[in-house]
Write a protein that holds these residues in place. Structure first.
Motif, mmCIF file in Angstrom:
data_model
loop_
_atom_site.group_PDB
_atom_site.id
_atom_site.type_symbol
_atom_site.label_atom_id
_atom_site.label_comp_id
_atom_site.label_asym_id
_atom_site.label_seq_id
_atom_site.Cartn_x
_atom_site.Cartn_y
_atom_site.Cartn_z
ATOM 1 N N PHE A 108 0.785 -1.200 -0.025
ATOM 2 C CA PHE A 108 -0.053 -0.040 -0.219
ATOM 3 C C PHE A 108 0.888 1.454 -0.181
ATOM 4 N N LYS A 109 1.729 1.279 0.904
ATOM 5 C CA LYS A 109 3.013 2.436 0.906
ATOM 6 C C LYS A 109 3.532 2.567 -0.060
ATOM 7 N N THR A 110 4.157 1.563 -0.815
ATOM 8 C CA THR A 110 4.780 1.438 -2.193
ATOM 9 C C THR A 110 3.965 2.133 -3.389
ATOM 10 N N ILE A 111 2.723 1.803 -3.548
ATOM 11 C CA ILE A 111 1.861 2.202 -4.384
ATOM 12 C C ILE A 111 1.261 3.608 -4.234
ATOM 13 N N VAL A 112 1.269 4.127 -3.161
ATOM 14 C CA VAL A 112 1.171 5.526 -2.828
ATOM 15 C C VAL A 112 2.311 6.361 -3.088
ATOM 16 N N LYS A 113 3.312 5.957 -2.649
ATOM 17 C CA LYS A 113 4.587 6.696 -2.882
ATOM 18 C C LYS A 113 5.046 6.765 -4.524
ATOM 19 N N THR A 114 4.624 5.611 -5.105
ATOM 20 C CA THR A 114 5.146 5.468 -6.351
ATOM 21 C C THR A 114 4.055 6.446 -7.129
#
Length: 265
Positions: free
Chosen positions: A208-214
């Protein structure tokens, strides 16, 4: 206190001098002002970040709470020990501390947060979201607005989504430069975060964090382009209208939906 403030001016720091504003900030975590669903947290011990000369500390202590303060500057620590001998001051870098060791349980976090590290402070809050159900304080207005704004705003970003996944975020009031010594060149804002009822995202939190940051790392691109390397190309969601949007249009729930689509089946 005048000598200490004069010395700190040379370091480029800005000190809140208005006692009325200081009390208003301290009161944001008191039972009378907390939202109904957060009043259960009104008796928690309080950790203050960056107390400086103690302008906020004095009101927190008067409220009868168990207050501890974290201060990095040794001169401020010396001053606080002398003027507020009953205040437990922890000398050190908040960003490097294990916050679980300070109270051994849940606590409220408050402060006139140093503007140069305010975003880092709130990212650290996320690491301790089960220990910090209430967060309040003052920071640069631009950052305060980013934390509390809704989807569709031009300042909506990574911090907005990650914090709003776990907290109800309220922008409370503005603070003008005139109440500081020396006055900063920016407006300030006071916010309050209270833990929402969410106990799980229902998806892989790291992903989830990776998708938001990406997505926000390439915020001018549509999600179909920015997340093409994370969400499988044959995933049904790739054909959905949501993938033609840019990240600032998406809610927390939308990002959860994207994460579920990206998770291995």
């Amino acid at each position: 206190m005048a000598k200490e403030v004069k010395a700190k001016k040379a370091l480029g720091q800005h000190f809140l001098t208005d006692l009325i504003v200081a009390k208003q900030i301290a009161d944001t975590i008191e039972k009378e002002q907390l939202p109904q669903e957060a009043k259960q947290w009104s008796d928690l011990p309080v950790l203050e970040v960056g107390p400086g000369m103690g302008v906020l500390s004095q009101f927190l202590m008067k409220a009868g709470r168990n207050v501890k303060a974290v201060e990095l500057d040794s001169e401020s620590v010396t001053y606080l020990h002398r003027v507020f001998p009953s205040l437990e001051v922890i000398e050190g870098d908040f960003l490097k501390m294990d916050l679980k060791e300070i109270f051994g349980g849940k606590f409220a976090l408050i402060g006139n947060y140093p503007y140069n590290i305010s975003s880092q402070i709130f990212f650290k809050v996320l690491d301790y979201k089960e220990d910090i159900p209430v967060v309040a304080g003052m920071l640069q207005k631009e950052v305060a607005e980013r934390i509390c704004c809704k989807p569709g705003s031009k300042v909506y970003g990574i911090l907005s989504v990650l914090l709003q996944a776990w907290y109800d975020c309220e922008y409370l009031f503005n603070v003008p430069p005139t109440v500081f010594s020396p006055p900063p060149k920016v407006m300030s804002g006071v916010i309050r975060l209270t833990r929402n009822s969410r106990t799980s995202l229902g998806c892989n939190e790291k992903l989830f964090k990776t998708i938001v940051k990406t997505a926000f790392g390439q915020r001018r691109k549509t999600l179909r382009n920015s997340l093409g390397g994370i969400i499988p190309p044959d995933s049904p969601i790739m054909k959905e209208p949501i993938m033609a949007l840019r990240p600032e249009r998406l809610s927390v729930e939308d990002f959860i939906t994207l994460t579920l689509a990206a998770q291995p089946k």
